[in-house]
Design an enzyme around this catalytic site. Structure first.
Site: not given
Ligand code: UDX
Length: 433
Positions: A11, A30, A87, A152, A156, A256, A264, A267
């Site tokens: 992100v 970072d 997160t 956001e 990917e 399917a 994402c 979680k």
């Protein structure tokens, strides 16, 4: 406008480079110094189509994008600071692990010198942004900052296009001033008539989880329909097509497959359920989605083994290791979960992925890795399509025929036509067919 993004994951880097493309002065921070060093040299820590070009364009040519491991340096003169740290799920718990968010909030608070907007772009449970406000207000006078939630929605593999051409922008704010600044920030999207939706901070946080959880539910729903189709001789792709033309349902996210994976959906479904639980709300739909999806790789591997009675003398070629095409991300990859279950039964796994072989090798050292699909198929008892990379849609089946021991295909992404493969002499198994 001077922007700072704290956290150089998916992100952070995609948003940072796209904001530079909008023309803003952007610094990505970072605390991982080696990552910053690599970024300064032009290396992106993950594979994403177009990202290296965009990063180098704005780092080297326009000079709008810079990288540093020093937050105080980055925050010098900053107007908007985005929190874009991870997160992840807590170990052994459903909750999102917010430790990185809290640490960054404290660090930001210590470096605010003039009025700044602090924006949560990371996916955070409802209540987090207000908590960040509390943390910052312990140090910074309230007239010197505001907090905003601006989730956001990029995916990917198509992240840059998703950022540059979003379906919507969500701005969760608690005053006019911050809403105005955020609307100004996204002005470059006005030409595309992108809907800008303003809401309370809490609603904005929930919009993100509810959207991801809804999409995950849609996938689990169609996967259960696929199970039924398999039993009664129907075809889930025909069913999905018939459902999807109903505008109220829509055709997207009705493919399917082996279950949803990635960093994402799994979680977020858990964290959203957990947020509800904390309010004594039993989100039973999502609990069912989660447990069904968690079992699905095992169920599929059992089905594969039972159909052909594979054993420790069997060798299966697995095409595609990443959780979806156009990424090297193998987090929660269903393809790899299935491979692991098969391997646990003594079956040899020959794998190939266009970009994820190296990532996978470290974690699954006992699998065999090959440079292309054909080498992986030599002497194989079957091919499993784990991830629908485009190159697997145009395989040379005559060549594969000459290489494989037994002509069987488990197409877990339904990318082939059963009749065409049967005509070529392959035994074909799709999902929900
Ligand atoms: C998702 C959301 O789409 C995005 O908005 C959010 O910001 C992050 O999470 P991402 O995880 O990158 O994006 O990929 P996505 O394309 O949504 O796919 C997620 C998973 O669902 C993959 O495992 C994919 O294979 C699976 N999937 C998707 C299906 O099984 N069937 C579908 O029809 C669509």
């Amino acid at each position: 406008m001077k922007l700072v993004l704290v956290g150089t994951g998916y992100v952070g880097l995609v948003s940072g480079s796209c904001f530079a493309e909008f023309g803003y002065d952007v610094t990505c921070v970072d605390k991982d110094k080696s990552r910053i060093l690599e970024l300064k040299k032009g290396k992106c820590p993950f594979f994403e189509p177009g990202i290296e070009e965009l990063l180098s364009k704005h780092r080297d040519q326009t000079k709008l994008l810079s990288f540093t491991s020093s937050l105080p340096e980055a925050m010098e003169g900053a107007d908007i600071i985005f929190i874009t740290v991870g997160t992840p799920s807590k170990r052994l718990e459903e909750d999102a692990d917010l430790s990185a968010v809290w640490n960054v909030a404290k660090d930001i608070a210590n470096n605010i010198k003039k009025y700044s907007l602090v924006v949560t772009k990371s996916t955070v449970p409802v209540g987090t942004t207000k908590e960040i406000k509390k943390i910052i207000s312990k140090i910074v006078p309230k007239e010197n900052f505001d907090v905003v939630s601006n989730p956001e929605f990029l995916r990917e593999g198509s992240a840059i296009n998703d950022f540059m051409r979003p379906d919507r922008i969500i701005i969760g704010a608690d005053n006019e001033k911050s809403t105005k600044i955020m609307k100004e920030l996204y002005r470059p999207l006005y030409l595309l008539e992108t809907p800008i939706i303003t809401s309370s901070i809490e609603s904005s946080e929930i919009i993100k989880y509810a959207s991801n959880s809804f999409l995950a539910t849609k996938i689990s729903f169609i996967n259960q329909v696929a199970d039924l189709c398999e039993s009664v001789g129907a075809d889930v792709q025909e069913v999905a097509k018939g459902m999807g033309v109903d505008k109220r349902i829509g055709s997207k996210f009705l493919n399917a497959g082996p279950g949803f994976g990635g960093s994402c959906f799994p979680k977020d479904v858990k964290a959203f359920t957990s947020s509800a639980k904390k309010q004594n709300i039993n989100f039973s739909i999502l609990e069912a989605v989660n447990s069904y999806n968690q079992n699905r790789p095992l169920e599929i591997s059992k089905k594969i083994i039972n159909l052909k009675k594979y054993n420790k003398n069997s060798k299966l070629a697995l095409f595609g290791l990443s959780f979806k095409p156009n990424t090297d991300d193998i987090r929660d990859s269903t393809s790899l979960k299935i491979a692991q279950h098969l391997f646990d039964q003594g079956i040899m796994i020959n794998c190939y992925d266009p970009v994820s072989n190296d990532n996978t090798m470290d974690l699954f050292p006992k699998f065999n890795f090959f440079k292309n699909a054909y080498e992986a198929s030599e002497g194989a008892d079957a091919i499993i399509i784990g991830t629908e990379w485009n190159e697997f849609r145009a395989l040379n089946f005559l060549k594969l025929k000459s290489l494989m021991k037994n002509l069987v295909i488990f197409d877990l992404r339904n990318i082939y036509n059963k009749q065409e493969l049967s005509d070529l002499g392959f035994e074909y198994y799709g999902i929900g067919k």
